[in-house]
Design a protein around this motif. Structure first.
Motif, PDB file in Angstrom:
ATOM      1  N   GLN A 185      75.575  25.618  36.658  1.00 13.62           N
ATOM      2  CA  GLN A 185      74.219  26.336  36.353  1.00 13.62           C
ATOM      3  C   GLN A 185      73.596  26.498  38.053  1.00 13.62           C
ATOM      4  O   GLN A 185      73.266  25.712  38.600  1.00 13.62           O
ATOM      5  CB  GLN A 185      73.142  25.535  35.545  1.00 13.62           C
ATOM      6  CG  GLN A 185      73.531  25.380  34.228  1.00 13.62           C
ATOM      7  CD  GLN A 185      73.596  26.725  33.346  1.00 13.62           C
ATOM      8  OE1 GLN A 185      72.697  27.719  33.646  1.00 13.62           O
ATOM      9  NE2 GLN A 185      74.526  26.773  32.754  1.00 13.62           N
ATOM     10  N   PRO A 186      73.774  27.767  38.334  1.00 13.47           N
ATOM     11  CA  PRO A 186      73.205  28.225  39.743  1.00 13.47           C
ATOM     12  C   PRO A 186      71.739  27.947  39.867  1.00 13.47           C
ATOM     13  O   PRO A 186      70.915  28.092  38.768  1.00 13.47           O
ATOM     14  CB  PRO A 186      73.501  29.803  39.924  1.00 13.47           C
ATOM     15  CG  PRO A 186      73.466  30.223  38.609  1.00 13.47           C
ATOM     16  CD  PRO A 186      73.994  28.996  37.537  1.00 13.47           C
ATOM     17  N   LEU A 187      71.314  27.565  40.953  1.00 14.43           N
ATOM     18  CA  LEU A 187      69.776  27.510  41.379  1.00 14.43           C
ATOM     19  C   LEU A 187      69.223  28.718  41.921  1.00 14.43           C
ATOM     20  O   LEU A 187      70.042  29.188  42.849  1.00 14.43           O
ATOM     21  CB  LEU A 187      69.583  26.354  42.313  1.00 14.43           C
ATOM     22  CG  LEU A 187      69.318  24.975  41.375  1.00 14.43           C
ATOM     23  CD1 LEU A 187      70.635  24.485  41.129  1.00 14.43           C
ATOM     24  CD2 LEU A 187      68.482  24.158  42.483  1.00 14.43           C
ATOM     25  N   LEU A 188      68.592  29.676  41.224  1.00 14.70           N
ATOM     26  CA  LEU A 188      68.228  31.040  41.671  1.00 14.70           C
ATOM     27  C   LEU A 188      66.840  31.010  42.024  1.00 14.70           C
ATOM     28  O   LEU A 188      66.171  31.577  41.099  1.00 14.70           O
ATOM     29  CB  LEU A 188      68.784  31.871  40.626  1.00 14.70           C
ATOM     30  CG  LEU A 188      70.466  31.806  40.295  1.00 14.70           C
ATOM     31  CD1 LEU A 188      70.648  32.756  39.409  1.00 14.70           C
ATOM     32  CD2 LEU A 188      71.132  32.208  41.373  1.00 14.70           C
ATOM     33  N   GLN A 189      66.422  30.539  43.185  1.00 13.27           N
ATOM     34  CA  GLN A 189      65.191  30.580  43.436  1.00 13.27           C
ATOM     35  C   GLN A 189      65.034  31.212  44.976  1.00 13.27           C
ATOM     36  O   GLN A 189      65.890  30.817  45.396  1.00 13.27           O
ATOM     37  CB  GLN A 189      64.158  29.388  43.073  1.00 13.27           C
ATOM     38  CG  GLN A 189      64.773  28.106  43.870  1.00 13.27           C
ATOM     39  CD  GLN A 189      64.320  26.760  43.548  1.00 13.27           C
ATOM     40  OE1 GLN A 189      64.194  26.672  42.092  1.00 13.27           O
ATOM     41  NE2 GLN A 189      63.794  26.100  44.423  1.00 13.27           N
ATOM     42  N   PRO A 190      63.835  31.651  45.155  1.00 10.34           N
ATOM     43  CA  PRO A 190      63.930  32.266  46.751  1.00 10.34           C
ATOM     44  C   PRO A 190      63.936  31.085  47.777  1.00 10.34           C
ATOM     45  O   PRO A 190      63.546  29.862  47.676  1.00 10.34           O
ATOM     46  CB  PRO A 190      62.616  32.695  46.833  1.00 10.34           C
ATOM     47  CG  PRO A 190      62.100  32.969  45.453  1.00 10.34           C
ATOM     48  CD  PRO A 190      62.704  31.923  44.548  1.00 10.34           C
ATOM     49  N   LEU A 191      65.019  31.506  48.743  1.00 10.42           N
ATOM     50  CA  LEU A 191      65.165  30.548  49.800  1.00 10.42           C
ATOM     51  C   LEU A 191      64.064  30.479  50.769  1.00 10.42           C
ATOM     52  O   LEU A 191      63.417  31.520  51.130  1.00 10.42           O
ATOM     53  CB  LEU A 191      66.506  30.767  50.651  1.00 10.42           C
ATOM     54  CG  LEU A 191      67.642  30.841  49.627  1.00 10.42           C
ATOM     55  CD1 LEU A 191      68.927  31.246  50.516  1.00 10.42           C
ATOM     56  CD2 LEU A 191      67.936  29.269  49.228  1.00 10.42           C
ATOM     57  N   PRO A 192      63.622  29.516  51.337  1.00 11.04           N
ATOM     58  CA  PRO A 192      62.479  28.976  52.206  1.00 11.04           C
ATOM     59  C   PRO A 192      62.809  29.835  53.730  1.00 11.04           C
ATOM     60  O   PRO A 192      62.008  29.518  54.721  1.00 11.04           O
ATOM     61  CB  PRO A 192      61.834  27.924  52.235  1.00 11.04           C
ATOM     62  CG  PRO A 192      63.349  27.328  51.888  1.00 11.04           C
ATOM     63  CD  PRO A 192      64.138  27.974  50.916  1.00 11.04           C
ATOM     64  N   PHE A 193      64.017  30.357  53.808  1.00 11.39           N
ATOM     65  CA  PHE A 193      64.336  30.703  55.192  1.00 11.39           C
ATOM     66  C   PHE A 193      65.165  32.269  55.193  1.00 11.39           C
ATOM     67  O   PHE A 193      65.429  32.494  53.899  1.00 11.39           O
ATOM     68  CB  PHE A 193      65.408  29.882  55.769  1.00 11.39           C
ATOM     69  CG  PHE A 193      66.194  28.987  55.097  1.00 11.39           C
ATOM     70  CD1 PHE A 193      67.520  29.695  54.678  1.00 11.39           C
ATOM     71  CD2 PHE A 193      65.968  27.930  54.577  1.00 11.39           C
ATOM     72  CE1 PHE A 193      68.506  29.184  53.827  1.00 11.39           C
ATOM     73  CE2 PHE A 193      67.150  27.171  53.591  1.00 11.39           C
ATOM     74  CZ  PHE A 193      68.032  27.934  53.380  1.00 11.39           C
ATOM     75  N   ALA A 194      65.012  32.866  56.059  1.00  8.23           N
ATOM     76  CA  ALA A 194      65.930  34.265  56.049  1.00  8.23           C
ATOM     77  C   ALA A 194      67.346  33.972  55.724  1.00  8.23           C
ATOM     78  O   ALA A 194      68.219  32.898  56.146  1.00  8.23           O
ATOM     79  CB  ALA A 194      66.054  34.688  57.575  1.00  8.23           C
ATOM     80  N   ALA A 195      67.870  34.946  54.822  1.00 14.84           N
ATOM     81  CA  ALA A 195      69.437  34.697  54.445  1.00 14.84           C
ATOM     82  C   ALA A 195      69.799  36.134  54.097  1.00 14.84           C
ATOM     83  O   ALA A 195      69.131  36.933  53.915  1.00 14.84           O
ATOM     84  CB  ALA A 195      69.372  33.825  53.241  1.00 14.84           C
TER      85      ALA A 195
END
Length: 176
Positions: free
Chosen positions: A106-116
């Motif tokens: 199950q992937p975690l699909l939420q916005p990252l808090p840094f540039a990616a």
């Protein structure tokens, strides 16, 4: 620079291995490369980030991309990350996902808090459905498809991969 290999580590000829040797980047070592547990890998990343004296860049490949997403959802150290290059994230919900990787299903699909930035290939055998663009969108990352390059590993013939290094450095530049 912290290098985050995927399942089974990155071997000879892989761009991560070459970056480690040539640039002195730090590979985050895992206790079990063959039957990894997501929580165990997250602890290793947490310790590696804490051990660095200043901000870090993350260069993840394959399952390492999902490690970044899972770690970012739980760590209080995310403010120390200047950016993340996420290369060839696999489709962990693919029908033939390896049975030794159940904690990653199950992937975690939420916005990252840094540039990616997510880099993918149109013929990646670990992302046959082309979900890398979906992952990038969910993570709030830029996405770039590199065409038919396989799993963007040693077999892809990337070598020292200066363009990958340039994409990583571009994460430090403000958007124009």
């Amino acid at each position: 620079m912290l290098l985050l290999p995927g399942w089974q580590n990155s071997g000879d000829g892989h761009w991560q291995t070459l970056w480690e040797a040539y640039f002195g980047d730090i590979r985050v070592q895992q206790h079990d490369w063959l039957a990894p547990k997501r929580g165990d890998w997250m602890v290793q990343l947490e310790e590696a980030v804490r051990a660095q004296p200043g901000p870090v860049l993350l260069a993840a490949h394959s399952l390492g991309c999902h490690l970044v997403a899972a770690w970012a959802a739980h760590s209080q150290q995310v403010g120390r990350v200047a950016g993340a290059l996420l290369v060839a994230p696999p489709d962990v919900q693919q029908d033939d996902w390896p049975l030794v990787l159940p904690s990653w299903r199950q992937p975690l699909l939420q916005p990252l808090p840094f540039a990616a930035q997510v880099l993918s290939s149109t013929d990646d055998p670990f992302d046959r459905a082309g979900r890398a663009a979906h992952h990038a969108q969910a993570w709030g990352a830029r996405h770039l498809s590199l065409g038919t390059r396989g799993h963007l590993n040693a077999e892809s013939g990337l070598g020292l991969w200066p363009q990958g290094r340039a994409w990583l450095r571009s994460l430090l530049e403000p958007d124009v």
